[in-house]
Design an enzyme around this catalytic site. Structure first.
Site, PDB file in Angstrom:
ATOM      1  CG  PHE A 109      -1.959   1.041   1.243  1.00 26.20           C
ATOM      2  CD1 PHE A 109      -3.100   0.883   0.481  1.00 26.20           C
ATOM      3  CD2 PHE A 109      -1.815   2.200   1.987  1.00 26.20           C
ATOM      4  CE1 PHE A 109      -4.086   1.861   0.470  1.00 26.20           C
ATOM      5  CE2 PHE A 109      -2.776   3.181   1.970  1.00 26.20           C
ATOM      6  CZ  PHE A 109      -3.930   3.019   1.215  1.00 26.20           C
ATOM      7  CG  ASP A 136       0.250  -3.047   6.753  1.00 29.64           C
ATOM      8  OD1 ASP A 136      -0.856  -3.446   7.176  1.00 29.64           O
ATOM      9  OD2 ASP A 136       0.407  -1.942   6.211  1.00 29.64           O
ATOM     10  CE1 TYR A 163      -9.201   1.679   7.291  1.00 34.29           C
ATOM     11  CE2 TYR A 163      -8.248   2.752   9.225  1.00 34.29           C
ATOM     12  CZ  TYR A 163      -8.173   2.401   7.884  1.00 34.29           C
ATOM     13  OH  TYR A 163      -7.076   2.761   7.148  1.00 34.29           O
ATOM     14  CE  LYS A 164      -7.643  -1.641   5.384  1.00 32.28           C
ATOM     15  NZ  LYS A 164      -8.305  -0.701   4.475  1.00 32.28           N
ATOM     16  NE  ARG A 177      -9.912  -3.099  -2.929  1.00 33.06           N
ATOM     17  CZ  ARG A 177      -9.435  -2.700  -1.760  1.00 33.06           C
ATOM     18  NH1 ARG A 177      -8.302  -3.190  -1.303  1.00 33.06           N
ATOM     19  NH2 ARG A 177     -10.079  -1.813  -1.028  1.00 33.06           N
TER      20      ARG A 177
END
Length: 394
Positions: free
Chosen positions: A126, A195, A220-221, A369
């Site tokens: 990312f 990560d 938050y995922k 996605r």
């Protein structure tokens, strides 16, 4: 009812996690974007109201002690720990993923020592991780070398100080081999930093089991902590006395209220704290984590794989041959909890899917996605999403 719809109904009826779904605020939309922002757990609004009106509104400053505000970072870290395979006392919650990547990577270089002058970073990472790694390399006087995870074993040397890798590729959903890559990093005498943003809460991680040194992740995922909820930092117990944070703050001081001019780091994972924690979002996260009570991460992983297998099967039937191409690995050992499909006009296709109640997201230039959060996504959702995709593609 089609054969696939009938199978979806049977799979939902047999799903041991189906009852968890009612703990979330959902509607008629098929929500397959939990890999970007998890759905709202139903208990969170009431908890936040209590934090604002009673803890802040009436108790005010007393809440740092009486409501447990001061100890929230490590208390909530201990709630996350079982989901990533860590014992208590090794995770502290606070700051963003980006800030925690910076803390972890600089600390990793300092642990590795002066004789090692190179940092390896996941070339497919990312973007923020790459930006942070470049800055950390400049600040510590090291050279940054981007490599793919597959290239890591061959790139390691006695020059390697630290290696920063993503557990799951955010675009393709590819799951990288954390155990073997960590072992290779250690064999080279370097420090492994992982990560976990796209794996924590979706599959077993095994931080302690596999000897991971440092790890970071967002909440938050798949952990459903809410937009901007604080991230976390894992510091392996055996490294805690050597963790030298580049961001020492009063919250990470051994005597935070001593107001001393000299810095003495706190013991344990508390060294990862910096400044005053964001109490409102942190306690919303704590409430959100209650949906995990009694939910084994192994059951979540089993359902995740079943959901993504079924989605790929349904897409093959409904979308037809040649209309989309999956870039997510078929092998379970190489798959996270998302499916990425490449197709023409992917941005427009996703807009039309969303307009028809199937929410995923688009990644430039041509990737759709779809994230599968087993706590609230069912097999009927999967069948509907694939069917609507086939209709949108014509």
């Amino acid at each position: 009812m089609s054969e696939l719809a009938s199978r979806a109904a049977a799979l939902d009826a047999a799903d041991e996690l189906a009852g968890v779904r009612k703990q979330f605020v959902l509607d008629e939309v098929v929500y397959l974007d939990g890999n970007s922002l998890g759905a709202l757990p139903a208990n969170v609004p009431g908890r936040v109201e209590d934090v604002v009106l009673r803890q802040w509104g009436r108790l005010r400053i007393r809440s740092w002690d009486e409501s447990g505000w001061w100890t929230a970072p490590e208390r909530i870290g201990d709630r996350i720990a079982p989901l990533v395979g860590a014992a208590a006392g090794q995770i502290v919650v606070g700051d963003s993923t980006s800030v925690n990547v910076f803390k972890a990577l600089v600390a990793a270089v300092r642990i590795a020592g002066e004789g090692r002058d190179e940092i390896l970073v996941d070339a497919t990472t990312f973007p923020t991780d790459g930006y942070i790694a470049e800055s950390a390399a400049r600040m510590t006087g090291r050279t940054l070398r981007p490599v793919t995870p597959a290239e890591v074993p061959g790139a390691l040397s006695d020059r390697t100080a630290a290696v920063l890798l993503n557990h799951v590729d955010y675009r393709t959903g590819r799951l990288h081999d954390l155990p073997s890559l960590t072992a290779a990093v250690h064999a080279a005498g370097a420090v492994a930093v992982w990560d976990l943003c796209h794996s924590a809460g979706a599959l077993p991680v095994g931080l302690d089991e596999h000897g991971v040194d440092l790890a970071v992740g967002c909440t938050y995922k798949y952990l459903n902590g809410g937009p901007g909820s604080p991230a976390y930092l894992y510091v392996r117990r055996g490294l805690q006395d050597r963790f030298d944070s580049p961001l020492p703050g009063w919250n990470s001081h051994a005597e935070p209220f001593g107001m001393r001019s000299d810095f003495e780091p706190a013991a344990g994972a508390l060294r990862g704290r910096v400044g005053t924690p964001d109490i409102l979002s942190m306690l919303a996260l704590e409430a959100a984590l209650e949906v995990w009570d009694g939910v084994p991460i192994e059951a979540v992983r089993a359902k995740s794989l079943a959901l993504t297998d079924f989605f790929l099967e349904c897409v093959a039937v409904y979308a037809g041959e040649g209309r989309v191409e999956s870039v997510t690995p078929v092998a379970h050992a190489e798959r996270g909890s998302q499916v990425a499909l490449r197709c023409e006009d992917a941005g427009d296709v996703m807009k039309r899917l969303i307009a028809r109640g199937v929410v995923g997201d688009f990644r430039h230039p041509d990737v759709l996605r779809f994230g599968f959060t087993p706590l609230y996504v069912g097999f009927a959702d999967v069948e509907r999403a694939a069917r609507v995709l086939g209709e949108v593609l014509g």
